[in-house]
Write an enzyme that holds these catalytic residues in place. Structure first.
Site, PDB file in Angstrom:
ATOM      1  N   GLU A 102      24.789  42.132  79.309  1.00  0.00           N
ATOM      2  CA  GLU A 102      24.633  40.922  78.566  1.00  0.00           C
ATOM      3  C   GLU A 102      24.380  39.845  79.816  1.00  0.00           C
ATOM      4  OE1 GLU A 102      25.151  39.884  75.396  1.00  0.00           O
ATOM      5  OE2 GLU A 102      26.535  41.441  74.446  1.00  0.00           O
ATOM      6  N   GLU A 122      28.462  49.745  73.278  1.00  0.00           N
ATOM      7  CA  GLU A 122      29.603  49.187  72.581  1.00  0.00           C
ATOM      8  C   GLU A 122      29.894  49.825  71.283  1.00  0.00           C
ATOM      9  OE1 GLU A 122      27.330  47.347  74.209  1.00  0.00           O
ATOM     10  OE2 GLU A 122      28.127  45.343  74.772  1.00  0.00           O
TER      11      GLU A 122
END
Ligand SMILES: CC/C=C\C/C=C/C(=O)SCCNC(=O)CCNC(=O)[C@H](O)C(C)(C)COP(=O)(O)OP(=O)(O)OC[C@H]1O[C@@H](n2cnc3c(N)ncnc32)[C@H](O)[C@@H]1OP(=O)(O)O
Length: 718
Positions: A102, A122
């Site tokens: 990110e 994730e």
């Protein structure tokens, strides 16, 4: 946590949070402060974000999940990077994962060394990228790649990531030096258009087509998991909604997943997998014992298990002597190894290069003399104590003194096998699960005389061959099969009493087991369980007849024997508990003939068929196994519930999104589990496995939280 320095006109933000530079609260604060400082610093014209030590940040700090979140959030840090008045370069090495990616995608440029890997794992924690990753990745890579990467959690090597457009440049040499040069070069370039938020998603008009293909795939590949479906939905919204709306949609899905039991269970499983590497045994532990080097190996027995084990060793680049007693068996083992390797290449699990190298590392032999210098031997002969003792006595005479002698027994106490040698300290169990080249559990077993050095060696070997090794103390059946015994017996008892094999299998599959126990029996072979029952009877000094109702004081059901007598061995004969489309077929359908065998079994024994609820099926199988799990803990066969849960996940494909049977019990509540076990103890007499366990009772009565269970386990043997 984030060191700020200035080199010429470049500010360097070095994340320093070993071991993986996780983006915990202090790191997020450090990054925020660093970006703000760099933006204000008049000497600075560009900024680098880099990781100290082994890696770029490998994600958010998973230990912070479930706790109250502290500002600044990752998204806020990312927005600061994105809107910074000076260009920000992410300089990537190691694993740039999750929150790390990110941060990199918020940056204006991304450079990486060729050994780096990037990804959004994730999903493996029951989540999805929660700081806009699903909205920005698709703008770079297109929808199909983003959907696949995010829903699989795959780590993508740097070169592939460059092809996808995630990485701008692959660099060589010292990363910081190269990054400094790169950061200077970009200072004169306009960089506002580097912000991914302003890019359009390529081929957005085909989103329906891509999403439906991705959903079909994930529902099949990750059956029962909630997160992969949500991942596809999040990426889909990047094409259907504005950036801001897409961010909100991603956030909503992230929060939904975060509150689900699946995320909690998968995060537990992540740490459990790491906890089991911290093994302990009397006289040693992972901290104190040093593994011996393993440069050469031998496998004794070229049957299905032996050949599968050889494939594991060969795939890891270890030379293997494959030893058999005659040419016919040896050649059949070699053929099996070749066909497993060819299949793995076809499925993309093994590279052609690895397969070719494996062929050169395999040394088939009929002579024990050939293996005298190997570092480690794994015996994989028939599961019979006398035969195993004969093999170990030969190994003891032939092998060099430092050699580690392993047995792939699935049940036999290691002490009984090591007694055939003059070096029991070098004898250790390495129990592989079928198919050995596929199942990830390696159950390592120590006997009373096994040395910590031998254990350290097989624990390391497990990692080398890409398995998840779990250490247990020797006893009959060890951990996995001992717990599986009541689970599997109850399945048959349920059918004996009135359930159909289909009903039992359905309950298991609905829970998330990939196959019900009767399909498993058909796969592994009814003849195999028939033979194991005879071995058990032999050890008990008895034999099994049509009249046998008890074995070793336990309830016994002869239904398996009736199927065996009819030549219905399972898939290998085209029929067993189910009917298959052909010999060796895979499609199981209910068979009236099987039903007839079951009915006549009940009639001949005066059993009146009764209706059994799915709840009873579930509880009798899983709760009897849990009760045994507590007995295993109480006896110190293992040290923590994590070892049990990981054994089920990787040995029996127990659904990871439920965490494992012990974790599951903690979620149901121990008092409830205990009460139901007491109920079945009363209603299902003659099964020792229903005797309610004392440790379970104690933990239930005292409401002991899961994280404290291990403290109540007997450590007296340490
Ligand atoms: C608003 C929300 C915004 C954003 C959401 C972001 C979410 C995320 O980022 S989720 C996390 C995504 N990242 C991962 O899932 C990576 C997890 N880690 C790994 O896969 C591996 O650890 C590794 C590939 C990074 C390194 O592997 P290896 O070298 O084999 O080391 P270990 O796995 O043994 O790990 C060493 C040590 O570090 C602990 N650890 C690893 N990752 C994390 C983490 N992300 N958070 C906390 N702790 C982590 C691991 O437990 C080991 O600890 P012990 O030595 O104590 O066992």
């Amino acid at each position: 946590m984030v060191d700020y320095s200035v080199n010429g006109s470049v500010a360097v933000l070095m994340v320093n949070n070993p071991p993986v530079n996780a983006l915990g609260h202090a790191v997020r604060v450090g990054l925020k402060t660093g970006i703000e400082r760099g933006a204000k610093d008049s000497r600075v014209r560009s900024i680098i974000i880099i990781g100290k030590g082994q890696t770029f940040p490998a994600g958010a700090d998973i230990r912070e999940f479930g706790k109250p979140s502290k500002e600044p959030w990752l998204t806020a840090v990312g927005n600061l990077i994105k809107t910074c008045s000076k260009p920000v370069v992410a300089a990537i090495h190691g694993t740039c994962l999750g929150g790390g990616l990110e941060i990199a995608l918020f940056s204006h440029y991304r450079i990486a060394v060729s050994s780096a890997r990037v990804g959004f794992p994730e999903v493996t924690l029951g989540l999805l990228p929660g700081a806009g990753g699903s909205q920005r990745l698709s703008r770079l890579t297109g929808l199909p790649v983003a959907m696949e990467m995010i829903s699989s959690g795959r780590h993508v090597p740097a070169r592939k990531a460059k092809e996808y457009g995630i990485i701008d440049e692959i660099v060589s040499g010292d990363l910081l030096k190269t990054a400094l040069k790169f950061a200077q070069e970009v200072q004169s370039r306009p960089f506002k258009d580097r912000c991914l938020r302003y890019k359009v998603v390529p081929n957005a008009d085909r989103v329906e087509e891509y999403a439906s293909a991705a959903l079909t795939q994930v529902k099949k590949k990750y059956k029962g998991f909630e997160a992969p479906v949500a991942c596809v939905q999040a990426v889909r919204s990047s094409a259907e909604l504005s950036y801001e709306e897409g961010m909100k949609r991603e956030r909503d899905l992230f929060l939904q997943l975060g509150q689900s039991g699946q995320a909690k269970a998968q995060q537990y499983a992540f740490f459990a997998e790491r906890a089991v590497t911290k093994w302990q045994m009397p006289g040693g532990s992972y901290k104190t014992a040093k593994p011996l080097p393993v440069r050469s190996t031998a496998v004794i027995g070229a049957g299905t298990m032996g050949s599968g084990i050889a494939v594991c060793l060969l795939s890891a680049g270890l030379p293997v002597y494959l030893l058999e007693q005659n040419e016919k068996f040896l050649q059949s083992g070699v053929k099996l190894i070749e066909s497993i390797m060819a299949g793995s290449v076809k499925l993309g699990k093994v590279s052609m290069e690895t397969a070719k190298r494996a062929a050169t590392l395999l040394k088939p032999t009929l002579s024990y003399d050939d293996i005298k210098d190997v570092d480690l031997v794994i015996e994989a002969v028939f599961e019979n104590l006398d035969i195993k003792k004969e093999v170990f006595s030969k190994l003891d005479k032939i092998c060099k003194p430092s050699a580690i002698l392993c047995t792939n027994t699935s049940t036999i106490d290691i002490n009984r096998i090591s007694s055939a040698t003059s070096r029991p300290e070098k004898v250790v169990g390495t129990h592989f699960f079928a198919p050995a080249y596929h199942m990830k559990l390696l159950e390592n077993i120590y006997g009373t005389k096994t040395s910590p050095e031998a254990v350290a060696t097989v624990m390391k070997l497990g990692k080398t061959i890409n398995k998840v090794p779990v250490l247990v103390k020797s006893c009959h059946g060890f951990l996995a099969n001992r717990m599986n015994a009541p689970f599997s017996s109850e399945a048959i008892f349920l059918v004996e009493e009135g359930a159909s094999p289909q009903e039992v299998d359905q309950v298991n599959e609905d829970f998330g087991m990939p196959m019900g126990p009767f399909k498993v029996r058909d796969l592994s072979g009814i003849d195999i369980s028939w033979r194991i029952n005879r071995e058990v009877a032999k050890v008990l000094g008895t034999s099994i007849t049509k009249e046998t109702r008890f074995l070793g004081g336990n309830r016994y059901c002869g239904l398996n024997d009736d199927f065996y007598d009819k030549g219905r061995y399972g898939r290998k004969t085209g029929k067993g508990w189910y009917l298959y489309e052909k010999v060796g077929g895979k499609t199981a359908v209910a068979d009236p003939e099987a039903e007839e065998i079951i009915n006549s079994y009940r009639q001949s024994r005066g059993i009146v068929k009764r209706k059994i609820t799915p709840q009873e099926i579930f509880e009798r199988q899983f709760y009897s196994a849990i009760n045994e799990g507590f007995r295993i803990l109480e006896e110190g066969i293992c040290n923590m519930p994590e070892e049990i849960d990981i054994s089920w996940i990787y040995g029996f494909s127990y659904p990871k999104y439920r965490g494992g049977p012990m974790f599951y019990a903690s979620q149901i509540g121990l008092q409830r589990v205990y009460d139901r076990i007491c109920h079945y103890h009363e209603t299902c007499p003659y099964s020792i496995h229903w005797v309610p366990n004392r440790l379970l009772k104690k933990l239930a009565e005292n409401n002991v939280p899961f994280t404290q269970w291990a403290n109540h386990v007997s450590k007296s043997k340490m």
